[in-house]
Design a protein around this motif. Structure first.
Motif, PDB file in Angstrom:
ATOM      1  N   GLU A  80       0.831  -1.208   0.000  1.00 37.12           N
ATOM      2  CA  GLU A  80       0.000   0.000   0.000  1.00 37.12           C
ATOM      3  C   GLU A  80       0.868   1.262   0.000  1.00 37.12           C
ATOM      4  OE1 GLU A  80      -2.498  -0.381   3.386  1.00 37.12           O
ATOM      5  OE2 GLU A  80      -3.821  -1.884   2.468  1.00 37.12           O
ATOM      6  N   GLU A  81       1.963   1.214   0.778  1.00 40.52           N
ATOM      7  CA  GLU A  81       2.862   2.366   0.827  1.00 40.52           C
ATOM      8  C   GLU A  81       3.471   2.648  -0.547  1.00 40.52           C
ATOM      9  OE1 GLU A  81       6.896   3.856   3.211  1.00 40.52           O
ATOM     10  OE2 GLU A  81       6.034   1.864   3.585  1.00 40.52           O
ATOM     11  N   HIS A  82       3.893   1.607  -1.217  1.00 39.82           N
ATOM     12  CA  HIS A  82       4.482   1.785  -2.547  1.00 39.82           C
ATOM     13  C   HIS A  82       3.454   2.317  -3.539  1.00 39.82           C
ATOM     14  CE1 HIS A  82       5.509   0.152  -6.623  1.00 39.82           C
ATOM     15  NE2 HIS A  82       6.641   0.822  -6.338  1.00 39.82           N
ATOM     16  N   GLU A  83       2.248   1.780  -3.476  1.00 37.44           N
ATOM     17  CA  GLU A  83       1.190   2.226  -4.392  1.00 37.44           C
ATOM     18  C   GLU A  83       0.833   3.702  -4.162  1.00 37.44           C
ATOM     19  OE1 GLU A  83      -1.913  -0.571  -3.711  1.00 37.44           O
ATOM     20  OE2 GLU A  83      -1.067  -2.081  -5.082  1.00 37.44           O
ATOM     21  N   MET A  84       0.820   4.127  -2.900  1.00 33.17           N
ATOM     22  CA  MET A  84       0.511   5.533  -2.590  1.00 33.17           C
ATOM     23  C   MET A  84       1.583   6.471  -3.164  1.00 33.17           C
ATOM     24  SD  MET A  84      -0.829   5.263   1.349  1.00 33.17           S
ATOM     25  CE  MET A  84      -0.796   7.053   1.523  1.00 33.17           C
ATOM     26  N   LEU A  85       2.845   6.082  -3.065  1.00 33.73           N
ATOM     27  CA  LEU A  85       3.927   6.914  -3.610  1.00 33.73           C
ATOM     28  C   LEU A  85       3.829   7.012  -5.124  1.00 33.73           C
ATOM     29  CD1 LEU A  85       6.938   5.718  -1.420  1.00 33.73           C
ATOM     30  CD2 LEU A  85       5.651   7.851  -1.210  1.00 33.73           C
ATOM     31  N   VAL A  86       3.490   5.903  -5.754  1.00 35.89           N
ATOM     32  CA  VAL A  86       3.349   5.891  -7.211  1.00 35.89           C
ATOM     33  C   VAL A  86       2.204   6.805  -7.636  1.00 35.89           C
ATOM     34  CG1 VAL A  86       2.760   4.462  -9.209  1.00 35.89           C
ATOM     35  CG2 VAL A  86       4.381   3.613  -7.492  1.00 35.89           C
ATOM     36  N   LYS A  87       1.071   6.754  -6.932  1.00 35.88           N
ATOM     37  CA  LYS A  87      -0.084   7.604  -7.260  1.00 35.88           C
ATOM     38  C   LYS A  87       0.230   9.086  -7.039  1.00 35.88           C
ATOM     39  CE  LYS A  87      -3.774   4.247  -6.479  1.00 35.88           C
ATOM     40  NZ  LYS A  87      -4.966   3.908  -5.663  1.00 35.88           N
ATOM     41  N   SER A  88       1.014   9.330  -5.990  1.00 39.06           N
ATOM     42  CA  SER A  88       1.391  10.737  -5.726  1.00 39.06           C
ATOM     43  C   SER A  88       2.203  11.302  -6.883  1.00 39.06           C
ATOM     44  CB  SER A  88       2.202  10.818  -4.430  1.00 39.06           C
ATOM     45  OG  SER A  88       1.415  10.452  -3.330  1.00 39.06           O
ATOM     46  N   ASN A  89       3.082  10.535  -7.428  1.00 41.23           N
ATOM     47  CA  ASN A  89       3.882  10.990  -8.575  1.00 41.23           C
ATOM     48  C   ASN A  89       3.047  11.101  -9.830  1.00 41.23           C
ATOM     49  OD1 ASN A  89       6.329  11.527  -7.509  1.00 41.23           O
ATOM     50  ND2 ASN A  89       7.330   9.630  -8.119  1.00 41.23           N
ATOM     51  N   GLU A  90       1.980  10.320  -9.922  1.00 37.98           N
ATOM     52  CA  GLU A  90       1.113  10.417 -11.092  1.00 37.98           C
ATOM     53  C   GLU A  90       0.323  11.734 -11.066  1.00 37.98           C
ATOM     54  OE1 GLU A  90      -1.299   6.941 -10.950  1.00 37.98           O
ATOM     55  OE2 GLU A  90       0.251   5.619 -11.775  1.00 37.98           O
ATOM     56  N   GLY A  91      -0.032  12.210  -9.851  1.00 39.86           N
ATOM     57  CA  GLY A  91      -0.788  13.464  -9.744  1.00 39.86           C
ATOM     58  C   GLY A  91       0.114  14.669  -9.983  1.00 39.86           C
ATOM     59  N   VAL A 102      10.639   6.035  -4.138  1.00 43.28           N
ATOM     60  CA  VAL A 102       9.693   5.064  -4.702  1.00 43.28           C
ATOM     61  C   VAL A 102      10.350   3.695  -4.828  1.00 43.28           C
ATOM     62  CG1 VAL A 102       8.261   4.490  -6.688  1.00 43.28           C
ATOM     63  CG2 VAL A 102       8.433   6.867  -5.915  1.00 43.28           C
ATOM     64  N   ARG A 103      11.610   3.707  -5.282  1.00 44.88           N
ATOM     65  CA  ARG A 103      12.324   2.429  -5.441  1.00 44.88           C
ATOM     66  C   ARG A 103      12.548   1.764  -4.079  1.00 44.88           C
ATOM     67  NH1 ARG A 103      17.514   2.917  -9.125  1.00 44.88           N
ATOM     68  NH2 ARG A 103      17.467   0.680  -8.621  1.00 44.88           N
ATOM     69  N   LYS A 104      12.862   2.568  -3.053  1.00 45.65           N
ATOM     70  CA  LYS A 104      13.027   1.995  -1.705  1.00 45.65           C
ATOM     71  C   LYS A 104      11.721   1.387  -1.194  1.00 45.65           C
ATOM     72  CE  LYS A 104      16.919   4.773  -0.018  1.00 45.65           C
ATOM     73  NZ  LYS A 104      17.360   5.787   0.986  1.00 45.65           N
ATOM     74  N   ALA A 105      10.617   2.053  -1.501  1.00 42.58           N
ATOM     75  CA  ALA A 105       9.312   1.519  -1.084  1.00 42.58           C
ATOM     76  C   ALA A 105       9.019   0.198  -1.785  1.00 42.58           C
ATOM     77  CB  ALA A 105       8.220   2.537  -1.379  1.00 42.58           C
ATOM     78  N   LEU A 106       9.377   0.115  -3.080  1.00 40.55           N
ATOM     79  CA  LEU A 106       9.198  -1.125  -3.828  1.00 40.55           C
ATOM     80  C   LEU A 106      10.069  -2.230  -3.246  1.00 40.55           C
ATOM     81  CD1 LEU A 106       8.029  -2.718  -6.189  1.00 40.55           C
ATOM     82  CD2 LEU A 106       9.891  -1.814  -7.629  1.00 40.55           C
ATOM     83  N   LEU A 107      11.314  -1.842  -2.901  1.00 38.60           N
ATOM     84  CA  LEU A 107      12.215  -2.826  -2.284  1.00 38.60           C
ATOM     85  C   LEU A 107      11.660  -3.310  -0.944  1.00 38.60           C
ATOM     86  CD1 LEU A 107      14.906  -4.362  -2.260  1.00 38.60           C
ATOM     87  CD2 LEU A 107      15.953  -2.346  -1.188  1.00 38.60           C
ATOM     88  N   GLY A 108      11.085  -2.402  -0.172  1.00 41.95           N
ATOM     89  CA  GLY A 108      10.490  -2.790   1.114  1.00 41.95           C
ATOM     90  C   GLY A 108       9.346  -3.770   0.924  1.00 41.95           C
ATOM     91  N   TYR A 109       8.551  -3.500  -0.110  1.00 44.78           N
ATOM     92  CA  TYR A 109       7.436  -4.402  -0.398  1.00 44.78           C
ATOM     93  C   TYR A 109       7.947  -5.791  -0.798  1.00 44.78           C
ATOM     94  CZ  TYR A 109       3.773  -6.665  -3.127  1.00 44.78           C
ATOM     95  OH  TYR A 109       2.892  -7.585  -3.645  1.00 44.78           O
TER      96      TYR A 109
END
Length: 310
Positions: free
Chosen positions: A112-123, A133-140
């Motif tokens: 969920e954390e990674h998805e939220m960061l990705v959506k924030s960059n889309e806006g 974003v990459r660190k969040a993906l790595l955490g996931y």
């Protein structure tokens, strides 16, 4: 008496034995037949160790299951205790799913954390740094791998519990083998090992003979009576004891398919023994007597089959 001497003695009896018969279908008498053992066993040790207890002596009467000897079982008992502790520990780990549940929740939050960061960059493009974003993906991904690792650890714990259970069962088998029960009802006639002695698997501890049933052997002229007419026939045997003649009953349980050079074939009968008032067995191995085969009566198996079909 040595084995060779006994064989020669038995052979001489059979050669000296005479067969007498009346009219066809009448009882057939085989003279001077020799009585011998059916139930005879040399009890071996099953494990290596020191004999802690031998509760029987020569001449003792034993029944099936009676304790004959006890080998030191302190080591396998301690091995069973250790294996039991390992089993309980592994079983607890195998049933505890806390790590699995936590890893699953952690993976869910990381996703969920990674998805939220990705959506924030889309806006707003560039609102969140790419490295974040990459660190969040790595955490996931790490959380997913941790969930898989927790599941694997859970599975291994179950296998460890099975292994410990197997070790417990093996220790139980060794403990059971340290105890030597009697396999039959009989008399202890020889004791080879005493308390305190060291024994190894296969070494004889004692010898037991059963006198509840005995066999008597003889030979019949093949020209006088056919083998098929003899098998399962009722027999009686008269033995002359100090107290007078005694009769024992049984049946023919073996007829040799071979005819010897003398024109005779061997037979064997099983006799039921009985005890006197003092508890001693009346019929003993080595006795010689006359065996009567009752050809005028139906074979024992045929009688039993007829009774079952009624």
């Amino acid at each position: 008496m040595t084995s060779m001497a006994f064989t020669c003695f038995m052979s001489s009896l059979l050669l000296a034995g005479q067969v007498s018969a009346g009219a066809p279908g009448s009882p057939l008498v085989v003279n001077r037949c020799l009585v011998s053992l059916i139930d005879e066993v040399q009890i071996p040790a099953k494990e290596t160790g020191q004999l802690m207890m031998v509760p029987v002596s020569r001449g003792d009467m034993v029944t099936t299951g009676d304790m004959l000897a006890q080998i030191d079982d302190s080591i396998p008992k301690k091995q069973r205790e250790i294996a039991n502790l390992r089993f309980m520990k592994a079983a607890e780990q195998a049933t505890n799913e806390v790590d699995i549940k936590y890893a699953a929740k952690a993976a869910e939050v990381a996703k969920e954390e990674h998805e939220m960061l990705v959506k924030s960059n889309e806006g707003v493009r560039g609102a969140i740094a790419a490295i974040t974003v990459r660190k969040a993906l790595l955490g996931y991904e790490r959380a997913v791998l941790q969930a898989e690792q927790a599941a694997l650890t859970h599975k291994v714990a179950g296998m460890t519990a099975d292994e410990a259970r197997g070790e417990m069962e093996a220790a139980e088998m060794i403990i059971e083998n340290c105890r030597t029960p009697s396999p039959l009802e009989g008399i202890v006639v020889q004791v080879f090992k005493q308390e305190g002695e060291w024994v190894r698997p296969g070494e004889p501890l004692m010898r037991i003979v059963g006198l509840k049933r005995l066999k008597v052997e003889g030979a019949l002229d093949a020209d006088m009576v056919s083998q098929s007419d003899i098998l399962h026939r009722k027999v009686t045997m008269v033995i002359r004891l100090a107290s007078g003649p005694a009769t024992f009953t049984g049946h023919i349980n073996f007829v040799s398919p071979e005819i010897g050079a003398t024109g005779e074939y061997d037979i064997s009968a099983e006799l039921q023994n009985r005890q006197d008032e003092q508890g001693f067995w009346m019929l003993r191995p080595g006795e010689v007597g006359d065996l009567t085969i009752h050809l005028d009566q139906a074979p024992v198996k045929s009688q039993a089959l007829a009774e079952r079909n009624r």
